[in-house]
Design an enzyme around this catalytic site. Structure first.
Site, PDB file in Angstrom:
ATOM      1  N   ASN A 116       0.894  -1.166  -0.163  1.00  0.00           N
ATOM      2  CA  ASN A 116       0.144  -0.007  -0.173  1.00  0.00           C
ATOM      3  C   ASN A 116       0.899   1.358   0.144  1.00  0.00           C
ATOM      4  O   ASN A 116       1.899   1.298   0.650  1.00  0.00           O
ATOM      5  CB  ASN A 116      -1.138  -0.009   1.050  1.00  0.00           C
ATOM      6  CG  ASN A 116      -0.524  -0.120   2.383  1.00  0.00           C
ATOM      7  OD1 ASN A 116       0.509  -0.808   2.618  1.00  0.00           O
ATOM      8  ND2 ASN A 116      -1.204  -0.078   3.569  1.00  0.00           N
ATOM      9  N   VAL A 117       0.212   2.225  -0.823  1.00  0.00           N
ATOM     10  CA  VAL A 117       1.046   3.511  -0.860  1.00  0.00           C
ATOM     11  C   VAL A 117       0.043   4.565  -0.664  1.00  0.00           C
ATOM     12  O   VAL A 117      -0.794   5.076  -1.193  1.00  0.00           O
ATOM     13  CB  VAL A 117       1.631   3.869  -2.390  1.00  0.00           C
ATOM     14  CG1 VAL A 117       2.401   5.058  -2.197  1.00  0.00           C
ATOM     15  CG2 VAL A 117       2.711   2.764  -2.617  1.00  0.00           C
ATOM     16  N   GLU A 118       0.260   5.468   0.660  1.00  0.00           N
ATOM     17  CA  GLU A 118      -0.759   6.265   1.239  1.00  0.00           C
ATOM     18  C   GLU A 118      -0.191   7.677   0.477  1.00  0.00           C
ATOM     19  O   GLU A 118       0.600   7.975  -0.217  1.00  0.00           O
ATOM     20  CB  GLU A 118      -0.512   6.324   2.455  1.00  0.00           C
ATOM     21  CG  GLU A 118      -1.330   5.266   3.081  1.00  0.00           C
ATOM     22  CD  GLU A 118      -1.342   5.128   4.597  1.00  0.00           C
ATOM     23  OE1 GLU A 118      -2.179   4.413   5.294  1.00  0.00           O
ATOM     24  OE2 GLU A 118      -0.677   6.065   5.479  1.00  0.00           O
ATOM     25  N   ASN A 119      -1.173   8.616   0.710  1.00  0.00           N
ATOM     26  CA  ASN A 119      -0.812   9.949   0.076  1.00  0.00           C
ATOM     27  C   ASN A 119      -1.660  10.980   1.338  1.00  0.00           C
ATOM     28  O   ASN A 119      -2.673  10.693   1.797  1.00  0.00           O
ATOM     29  CB  ASN A 119      -1.753   9.937  -1.336  1.00  0.00           C
ATOM     30  CG  ASN A 119      -1.272  11.319  -1.887  1.00  0.00           C
ATOM     31  OD1 ASN A 119      -1.706  12.481  -1.613  1.00  0.00           O
ATOM     32  ND2 ASN A 119      -0.391  11.253  -2.762  1.00  0.00           N
ATOM     33  N   ALA A 120      -1.037  12.014   1.090  1.00  0.00           N
ATOM     34  CA  ALA A 120      -1.692  13.211   2.088  1.00  0.00           C
ATOM     35  C   ALA A 120      -3.211  13.532   1.662  1.00  0.00           C
ATOM     36  O   ALA A 120      -3.908  13.848   2.541  1.00  0.00           O
ATOM     37  CB  ALA A 120      -0.662  14.394   2.172  1.00  0.00           C
ATOM     38  N   ALA A 121      -3.337  13.439   0.476  1.00  0.00           N
ATOM     39  CA  ALA A 121      -4.663  13.498   0.053  1.00  0.00           C
ATOM     40  C   ALA A 121      -5.440  12.017   0.211  1.00  0.00           C
ATOM     41  O   ALA A 121      -5.054  11.238  -0.584  1.00  0.00           O
ATOM     42  CB  ALA A 121      -4.879  14.108  -1.369  1.00  0.00           C
ATOM     43  N   CYS A 142      -4.140   0.627  -2.419  1.00  0.00           N
ATOM     44  CA  CYS A 142      -4.009  -0.566  -1.473  1.00  0.00           C
ATOM     45  C   CYS A 142      -2.796  -1.822  -2.230  1.00  0.00           C
ATOM     46  O   CYS A 142      -2.577  -1.546  -3.491  1.00  0.00           O
ATOM     47  CB  CYS A 142      -5.342  -1.467  -1.446  1.00  0.00           C
ATOM     48  SG  CYS A 142      -6.549  -0.442  -0.850  1.00  0.00           S
ATOM     49  N   GLU A 186      -3.242  -4.823  -2.902  1.00  0.00           N
ATOM     50  CA  GLU A 186      -3.796  -5.620  -3.881  1.00  0.00           C
ATOM     51  C   GLU A 186      -3.866  -4.755  -5.170  1.00  0.00           C
ATOM     52  O   GLU A 186      -3.410  -5.371  -6.326  1.00  0.00           O
ATOM     53  CB  GLU A 186      -5.091  -6.076  -3.592  1.00  0.00           C
ATOM     54  CG  GLU A 186      -5.063  -6.990  -2.305  1.00  0.00           C
ATOM     55  CD  GLU A 186      -5.501  -5.886  -1.109  1.00  0.00           C
ATOM     56  OE1 GLU A 186      -4.855  -4.490  -0.982  1.00  0.00           O
ATOM     57  OE2 GLU A 186      -6.259  -6.412  -0.263  1.00  0.00           O
ATOM     58  N   CYS A 201     -10.800  -3.574  -3.742  1.00  0.00           N
ATOM     59  CA  CYS A 201      -9.794  -4.418  -4.365  1.00  0.00           C
ATOM     60  C   CYS A 201     -10.618  -5.541  -4.837  1.00  0.00           C
ATOM     61  O   CYS A 201     -10.206  -6.263  -5.728  1.00  0.00           O
ATOM     62  CB  CYS A 201      -8.877  -4.523  -3.337  1.00  0.00           C
ATOM     63  SG  CYS A 201      -7.649  -3.293  -2.936  1.00  0.00           S
TER      64      CYS A 201
HETATM   65 ZN   LIG Z   1      -8.065  -2.440  -1.089  1.00  0.00          ZN
END
Ligand SMILES: [Zn+2]
EC number: 3.5.4.5
Length: 138
Positions: A48-53, A59, A61, A96
């Site tokens: 998973n790679v999150e973002n400030a937005a 996710c 997957e 997902c």
């Molecule tokens: Zn997901």
């Protein structure tokens, strides 16, 4: 990472765990890894790679699936293993599941509470689903 050999469920979970350690999760601190085998036997992983937005977060997957398409042009998924480093089992979210459905995913593997692989046929986690065939014109 490429493989054309069949992997055990445990080995697939291990690959998911390995990539989960590279997750970018400064907001949730909830690292997830996914490892899939495409229809031709390639191993593809994603985290998973999150973002400030927050809404732009992807996710593990879906990260693995988009990589599968980009790297191999694959359109089928034999199996996907998902690991949350802070939760077991860690099931795919609804978004997902729909994307896995698009690529005819056959099986989902998670780590059970006892640490053993827990494998379910895809229809069990997304019954009565909407898919590409619904758009076929007759
Ligand atoms: Zn997901």
């Amino acid at each position: 990472m490429t493989s054309t050999t069949l992997m055990s469920d445990t080995a697939l979970l291990d690959a998911a765990r390995e990539v989960a350690h590279r997750a970018y999760v400064p907001y949730s601190h909830f690292p997830v890894g996914a490892a899939l085998i495409d229809g031709e036997g390639h191993l593809v992983t994603g985290c998973n790679v999150e973002n400030a937005a927050y809404g732009e977060t992807i996710c593990a997957e879906r990260n693995a699936i988009t990589t599968m398409v980009a790297q191999y042009g694959a359109q089928r998924i034999s199996a996907i293993a998902v690991i949350g480093l802070k939760a077991a089992p860690c099931w795919p979210c609804g978004a997902c599941r729909q994307v896995l459905r698009e690529f005819q995913c056959e099986r989902v593997i998670v780590e059970g509470p006892d640490g053993e692989p827990l494998s379910l046929p895809f229809e069990k986690i997304l019954p009565y689903s909407f898919g590409p065939e619904a758009l076929d014109e007759e």
